[in-house]
Motif scaffolding. Sequence first.
Motif, PDB file in Angstrom:
ATOM      1  N   LYS A  95       0.663  -1.099  -0.186  1.00 40.19           N
ATOM      2  CA  LYS A  95      -0.024  -0.201  -0.111  1.00 40.19           C
ATOM      3  C   LYS A  95       0.939   1.269   0.010  1.00 40.19           C
ATOM      4  N   ARG A 110      -6.648  -3.342   7.583  1.00 46.53           N
ATOM      5  CA  ARG A 110      -7.644  -2.636   6.851  1.00 46.53           C
ATOM      6  C   ARG A 110      -7.941  -3.273   5.465  1.00 46.53           C
ATOM      7  N   LEU A 159      -9.496  -6.421   5.330  1.00 41.64           N
ATOM      8  CA  LEU A 159     -11.051  -6.166   5.448  1.00 41.64           C
ATOM      9  C   LEU A 159     -11.601  -5.521   4.463  1.00 41.64           C
ATOM     10  N   GLY A 160     -10.746  -5.255   3.389  1.00 46.26           N
ATOM     11  CA  GLY A 160     -11.556  -4.494   2.433  1.00 46.26           C
ATOM     12  C   GLY A 160     -11.835  -3.128   2.372  1.00 46.26           C
ATOM     13  N   LEU A 161     -11.157  -2.552   3.521  1.00 49.72           N
ATOM     14  CA  LEU A 161     -11.630  -1.129   3.709  1.00 49.72           C
ATOM     15  C   LEU A 161     -10.886  -0.122   2.860  1.00 49.72           C
ATOM     16  N   ASN A 162      -9.437  -0.653   2.921  1.00 43.60           N
ATOM     17  CA  ASN A 162      -8.508  -0.066   1.903  1.00 43.60           C
ATOM     18  C   ASN A 162      -8.151  -0.958   0.565  1.00 43.60           C
ATOM     19  N   ALA A 163      -8.103  -0.256  -0.197  1.00 41.44           N
ATOM     20  CA  ALA A 163      -7.832  -1.234  -1.536  1.00 41.44           C
ATOM     21  C   ALA A 163      -5.956  -1.297  -1.489  1.00 41.44           C
ATOM     22  N   ALA A 192     -14.179  -8.547  13.630  1.00 41.17           N
ATOM     23  CA  ALA A 192     -12.890  -7.674  13.818  1.00 41.17           C
ATOM     24  C   ALA A 192     -13.328  -6.431  14.746  1.00 41.17           C
ATOM     25  N   LEU A 203     -11.191  -2.827  15.043  1.00 45.28           N
ATOM     26  CA  LEU A 203     -10.289  -2.315  14.400  1.00 45.28           C
ATOM     27  C   LEU A 203      -9.617  -1.099  15.215  1.00 45.28           C
ATOM     28  N   TYR A 211       0.754   5.364   0.043  1.00 51.06           N
ATOM     29  CA  TYR A 211       0.120   6.557   0.126  1.00 51.06           C
ATOM     30  C   TYR A 211       1.010   7.695  -0.429  1.00 51.06           C
ATOM     31  N   ASP A 259     -14.753   3.498  16.605  1.00 48.20           N
ATOM     32  CA  ASP A 259     -15.492   3.478  15.477  1.00 48.20           C
ATOM     33  C   ASP A 259     -16.977   3.041  15.872  1.00 48.20           C
ATOM     34  N   PHE A 298     -12.292 -10.371   1.216  1.00 51.20           N
ATOM     35  CA  PHE A 298     -13.284 -10.045   2.168  1.00 51.20           C
ATOM     36  C   PHE A 298     -14.513  -9.688   1.545  1.00 51.20           C
ATOM     37  N   ARG A 299     -14.161  -8.620   0.633  1.00 54.57           N
ATOM     38  CA  ARG A 299     -15.206  -8.070  -0.119  1.00 54.57           C
ATOM     39  C   ARG A 299     -16.216  -8.972  -0.661  1.00 54.57           C
ATOM     40  N   GLU A 300     -15.912 -10.193  -0.944  1.00 56.62           N
ATOM     41  CA  GLU A 300     -16.877 -11.185  -1.368  1.00 56.62           C
ATOM     42  C   GLU A 300     -17.859 -11.865  -0.453  1.00 56.62           C
TER      43      GLU A 300
END
Lengths: 309, 285
Positions: free
Chosen positions: A9, A45, A48-52, A77, A79, A11, A83, A65-67
């Motif tokens: 990842k 993250r 868990l599909g929260l960040n690509a 989870a 995190l 940034y 939240d 996870f997104r499936e």
Amino acid sequence: MIEINQLTKRYGSVLAVDGVSFCVQPGQVTGFLGPNGAGKTTTMRMLLGLNAPTSGTATINGRPFREFGTGLRHVGALLDAGDVHRGRTANAHLAALARSNGLPRRRVEEVLEMVGLGEAGRRRVGSFSLGMRQRLGIATALLGDPPVLLFDEPINGLDPEGIRWARELFRRLAAEGRTVFVSSHLMSEMEHTADHLIVVGDGRLLADEPLADFAARATTAGATVQTPDPAALAEVLRNAGASVLSQGHDTLTVTGLTTARINELAFTHRVLVHEVSAHVGTLEDAFMELTAASVQYRASATPGRSKDR
Amino acid sequence: MTTLSTPPAKATRHGAGKPALWRDLLGAEWIKLWSLRSTPIVLGVLLSLYLYLAYHAAQLDHDSYPTWPAFAKLDPDPAHDAFDFPKFLLLMATAGTIGAMSVVGEHASGLIRATLIAVPARGRVILAKATVVTAVLAVLGLLIGVGGWGITLAVISDRISGFSFTTPGIWRLIAGTTVMVPVCGLIGMATATLIRNTAGSVFAVLAFFLVGPLAVKARLPLLSDDQRADLGNTLPAYAWGRLKTMSHGHLVERVSSIPAAWISLTVWAVVSVVITVTVLRRRDV
């Protein structure tokens, strides 16, 4: 089982996670360790599909996870205990999440009882202490009775009783055959909880091995030497290739030499020594050594110790 | 202690399972909406306020009717007074804020992460939220429309006759209000999806609904008067204003046609939903 494969990842110019690969097996507690900013939370993250991810894959039981249709039934989870909408009661927060996965309403009371918040269900989350919010987050993870559980720094804010309870909970969940993945920046925490360790630093994988193997890394165990003439002895030992750290007016901490060798050197150079005691390396030391190079946010007031190593 | 040799069935369960049911997603959003203390308060206050405003306007008409000049008595327009344009700008702004808060409440608190860990299908989650917000605000619009007109009739009927629930145009007004309120909510959701910050979203929504309709009435650079009027007519406020206009022969400004007003509200709704869904699907949360 969790499988992370060449996960990266980026940034902007910052490489938060850099080609990390590892597996997390069911039936044991796997600790996920690293200093602040090492990329633990970003990894979780992405899992868990929260960040690509910029590149690479992360799967849980063979699927991204997104499936999953109903996430809570497959992965629980925690995190960040924050939240949560502070204006809702614990009951309402959990009821909405349970409902979204078609879980029966009674699960809400069950998990609140399980984490010791049975009495607090009707209170608004805004009035909770950090420890209570951690417990609520753990309750959220348990809602769907999932086979895979992830906890990001779950111990923060828990009182000693809560820490012991959380430890036992993780061990129990693993004993039931679940995959339990717990992140922490505190080695001392993992020492009593994890069977297996995954250590990251600066976005890269540093270690992936059983706890016992990791402990064996702490080979640079040092010695403490008491001498009336620390300056002379320090010079002798440094010339012999040791790192020496002065502690107090008559004590030196020496690494890189055995106690026998220290005695020999002192004897041949005629420096008086009162005491030479070996201290064994701890998991904490192994962790500190391994991550020393990758610590990103170091307080400027206490650099001495690691500089001398 | 349980032995490791016999893991529970769940641990060996494979496959992604069925997608979350719409019924459950709607139920979850319903719980989220009503479990906030502010929801019943804000909706209750809005409904009472606009019914009171209708009553108050009708009362004024009723009391002053004997003093009206003859031409006014020939062509009274009680709906114009019950559904007063400037007062309804506040309703639009509040409906937009309700929509914005439903989104920003999740983003600002971080709840969105818990929500998406529970249901990873982002499109379905946010569509369920948009559906619940739309339904609740549509009911509010319907109650204000029917209630406001009912109160007006009850107050004025002994002096000003000839009006009922079958007066031509009244159902267009009620339907327009029923549609306008949720459309404002959807615009609020889209705004909050783009901005994500509480104060910023609310400010943008208020500016759009309160300042926007006034701003297009001012001289804008580079635009002719007609272009400015056309621009204004595309705003949800003026689209609703056109739908609620029941009197005839008094339109002096450049106004849109009735179908154009309906189309305008529809486009605002569709574009807002598209923004809300696609932006969330692409973003790291």
